[in-house]
Write a protein that holds these residues in place. Structure first.
Motif, PDB file in Angstrom:
ATOM      1  N   ALA A 169       0.845  -1.200   0.000  1.00  0.00           N
ATOM      2  CA  ALA A 169       0.000   0.000   0.000  1.00  0.00           C
ATOM      3  C   ALA A 169       0.875   1.243   0.000  1.00  0.00           C
ATOM      4  O   ALA A 169       0.579   2.229  -0.686  1.00  0.00           O
ATOM      5  CB  ALA A 169      -0.918  -0.006   1.222  1.00  0.00           C
ATOM      6  N   ALA A 170       1.967   1.219   0.738  1.00  0.00           N
ATOM      7  CA  ALA A 170       2.868   2.370   0.787  1.00  0.00           C
ATOM      8  C   ALA A 170       3.489   2.613  -0.581  1.00  0.00           C
ATOM      9  O   ALA A 170       3.528   3.736  -1.083  1.00  0.00           O
ATOM     10  CB  ALA A 170       3.960   2.148   1.835  1.00  0.00           C
ATOM     11  N   HIS A 171       3.979   1.553  -1.218  1.00  0.00           N
ATOM     12  CA  HIS A 171       4.594   1.693  -2.532  1.00  0.00           C
ATOM     13  C   HIS A 171       3.573   2.113  -3.571  1.00  0.00           C
ATOM     14  O   HIS A 171       3.869   2.938  -4.436  1.00  0.00           O
ATOM     15  CB  HIS A 171       5.255   0.380  -2.960  1.00  0.00           C
ATOM     16  N   ALA A 172       2.348   1.563  -3.483  1.00  0.00           N
ATOM     17  CA  ALA A 172       1.312   1.888  -4.475  1.00  0.00           C
ATOM     18  C   ALA A 172       0.963   3.362  -4.427  1.00  0.00           C
ATOM     19  O   ALA A 172       0.449   3.926  -5.391  1.00  0.00           O
ATOM     20  CB  ALA A 172       0.066   1.049  -4.232  1.00  0.00           C
ATOM     21  N   MET A 173       1.268   4.002  -3.286  1.00  0.00           N
ATOM     22  CA  MET A 173       0.952   5.406  -3.104  1.00  0.00           C
ATOM     23  C   MET A 173       2.078   6.287  -3.630  1.00  0.00           C
ATOM     24  O   MET A 173       1.953   7.502  -3.702  1.00  0.00           O
ATOM     25  CB  MET A 173       0.821   5.615  -1.599  1.00  0.00           C
ATOM     26  N   GLY A 174       3.236   5.697  -3.937  1.00  0.00           N
ATOM     27  CA  GLY A 174       4.363   6.492  -4.387  1.00  0.00           C
ATOM     28  C   GLY A 174       5.399   6.747  -3.302  1.00  0.00           C
ATOM     29  O   GLY A 174       6.336   7.517  -3.511  1.00  0.00           O
ATOM     30  N   LEU A 175       5.239   6.121  -2.133  1.00  0.00           N
ATOM     31  CA  LEU A 175       6.246   6.263  -1.076  1.00  0.00           C
ATOM     32  C   LEU A 175       7.459   5.425  -1.443  1.00  0.00           C
ATOM     33  O   LEU A 175       7.330   4.262  -1.802  1.00  0.00           O
ATOM     34  CB  LEU A 175       5.695   5.775   0.267  1.00  0.00           C
ATOM     35  N   ARG A 176       8.655   6.044  -1.321  1.00  0.00           N
ATOM     36  CA  ARG A 176       9.852   5.295  -1.664  1.00  0.00           C
ATOM     37  C   ARG A 176      10.446   4.636  -0.423  1.00  0.00           C
ATOM     38  O   ARG A 176       9.928   4.786   0.676  1.00  0.00           O
ATOM     39  CB  ARG A 176      10.834   6.226  -2.367  1.00  0.00           C
ATOM     40  N   LYS A 179      11.085   6.546   3.052  1.00  0.00           N
ATOM     41  CA  LYS A 179       9.854   7.023   3.691  1.00  0.00           C
ATOM     42  C   LYS A 179       8.944   5.876   4.091  1.00  0.00           C
ATOM     43  O   LYS A 179       8.229   5.962   5.090  1.00  0.00           O
ATOM     44  CB  LYS A 179       9.130   8.001   2.764  1.00  0.00           C
TER      45      LYS A 179
END
Lengths: 266, 246
Positions: A169-176, A179
């Motif tokens: 979910a974090a990656h799908a949001m664009g969090l690298r 972060k």
């Protein structure tokens, strides 16, 4: 969350548990009484010897020993937590040039006795570089080399236990990567692994007593030197005091960790 | 800026899981504001296809383009593209250690650099829009499944995405909560959002989809409008599937 290993006992089982508890206490108490009597007859509890614990100079020395132990433990814990986390991240990295060396490093160092590492640093650094490393730093570096691998494994276990969906979910949001670690993974992993980390820290505190082998005057060595100075008949009281101090330190550490985990959990 | 109206272009995509050919010769275009619903039996590859669009799954051959840009392989450009593609998961995947409000604010603040106050205002707006405004300060675990999924939708919408991907959004919900989530998704379709929805909800597919894609064994077997597909589907495989689910 409750974890049940056994079923809730019914009335017969409860009676049985009560009987065994009372019955089991009897031989234990008997053993303690026998031990005390035997040691007393051997003169271990001779009042004069134990009075040595009232000497201010001894107490001051022991307290300095406590300080030295805590200092070594604190440095070791902080450094091994930092390097442990880095090693864990290295082991989980997708890049082979990071995760292969990290894995080799961890698996090699975990197989070595801590004392060996402490000696290796203490004797090896001056031999290789001519720099006379202090007993404190030899102890700390040697311990950190080993402890960081333990911490790394604890962290890695925590990461593996984290549900994959959280990271997705974090990656799908664009969090690298950084972060995601900071906002999603570590805030969940650290509270989860805190009990294991604390037991490692308690172990580290006790492991710092290895410093006596290279002459670092921690609590244990202080105790030994005191006995050499005062006389062998004072071995029992002095060691008892040293043991009690170690227990107190470890209990306080556990206390501290409970406090920390409550603060983190909120 | 691109001239054609395709928001998503998938050409010749292949994917293997070991020796299993999970996606075979996938060609799919999704126009801007179009709602594409992917149906099919389990193991057909529909979730895998949905997840390749934001590169949660990689592809072994073929190309994927979003709004004219090829899907990047890594780092900053991939992160940037993902921030423009919203995804709603079957298992909700809300961040368990944060409140509902913090969940919805995290993306805008940390990925898009928005100010906290602005992000909070927008988050409260979105939470109210999906019907969970009063739950803002609760933890996900304190909410029902239907509420959690609506928060997940709000969280994805907070990023102002060009495309929304839904990977079986109601499959993990108790039946009485499915409607409240589908209502939110239907409202989004009416607002003109480009959407790819993988689902088993036939009623939703029939009423809300612009186009039905039917997949089986890793291939797209049939493609049609909902009316045509449900009343008169062309392939045997689709007919077999429909006879079991309707």
């Amino acid at each position: 969350m409750t974890t049940t290993l056994f079923e809730i006992p019914g009335p017969r089982e409860r009676r049985s548990i009560r009987a065994w508890t009372a019955g089991g206490a009897v031989p234990i108490i008997a053993l303690v009484v026998v031990a005390v009597v035997v040691l007393k007859d051997a003169g271990l509890f001779a009042g004069d010897d134990w009075a040595v614990l009232g000497r201010t100079d001894l107490l001051m020395a022991l307290l300095r020993g406590v300080g030295a132990t805590l200092k070594a433990a604190a440095f070791t814990v902080v450094l091994s937590l930092m390097f442990g986390l880095l090693l864990a991240l290295g082991r989980m990295s997708q890049q082979r040039w990071i995760n292969v060396p990290a894995r080799i490093w961890v698996e090699t160092l975990r197989g070595l006795p801590e004392l060996l590492l402490v000696f290796f640093i203490y004797l090896g650094v001056p031999a290789a570089t001519g720099f006379n490393i202090s007993t404190f730093w030899a102890l700390v570096v040697g311990l950190v080399l080993y402890e960081s691998t333990s911490m790394a494994e604890v962290f890695r276990g925590g990461f593996l236990a984290l549900p994959r969906g959280q990271t997705e979910a974090a990656h799908a949001m664009g969090l690298r990567t950084v972060k995601t670690l900071r906002f999603v993974q570590l805030p969940q992993v650290v509270p989860q692994v805190l009990p294991s980390l604390v037991s490692e820290m308690v172990r580290v505190t006790k492991a710092s007593s290895l410093g006596f082998v290279i002459g670092y005057t921690d609590l244990l060595l202080t105790g030994e030197l005191a006995i050499e100075y005062l006389g062998g008949e004072y071995a029992a009281p002095v060691f008892a005091a040293v043991a009690a101090l170690y227990v107190v330190i470890c209990l306080l550490l556990t206390r501290l960790s409970h406090y920390l985990s409550e603060r983190l959990g909120s | 800026m691109n001239n054609d109206t395709n928001m998503i272009t998938i050409k010749g995509v292949q994917k293997w899981f070991g020796s299993h050919h999970a996606l075979q010769d996938i060609d799919l275009d999704v126009k801007t504001s179009e709602v594409v619903v992917i149906l099919g039996p389990s193991g057909s590859g529909k979730s895998t296809l949905c997840r390749t669009i934001n590169r949660l799954e990689t592809i072994d051959d073929g190309t994927i383009e979003i709004d004219g840009q090829p899907l990047p392989d890594e780092s900053a450009s991939l992160a940037r593209l993902r921030s423009e593609v919203g995804m709603v998961f079957q298992q909700f995947n809300l961040f368990a250690h944060m409140t509902v409000l913090e969940n919805v604010m995290l993306g805008p603040v940390q990925v898009q650099g928005k100010k906290s106050a602005e992000a909070r205002e927008r988050a409260m707006e979105l939470l109210a829009r999906v019907g969970v405004g009063s739950q803002a300060d609760k933890r996900p675990a304190q909410l029902s499944g239907g509420q959690q999924q609506r928060v997940a939708i709000a969280r994805a919408l907070a990023m102002n995405p060009k495309v929304m991907l839904f990977d079986e959004p109601t499959s993990a919900l108790d039946p009485e909560m499915i409607k409240e989530v589908l209502d939110v998704i239907v409202e989004l379709t009416k607002a003109g959002m480009t959407m790819v929805v993988v689902t088993h909800e036939m009623g939703f597919a029939q009423t809300a989809a612009d186009r039905i894609i039917f997949m089986a064994d890793g291939r797209i077997v049939e493609e049609n409008t909902p009316d045509a597909f449900f009343s008169n589907c062309k392939s045997d495989r689709a007919r077999e599937f429909l006879s079991k689910v309707l």
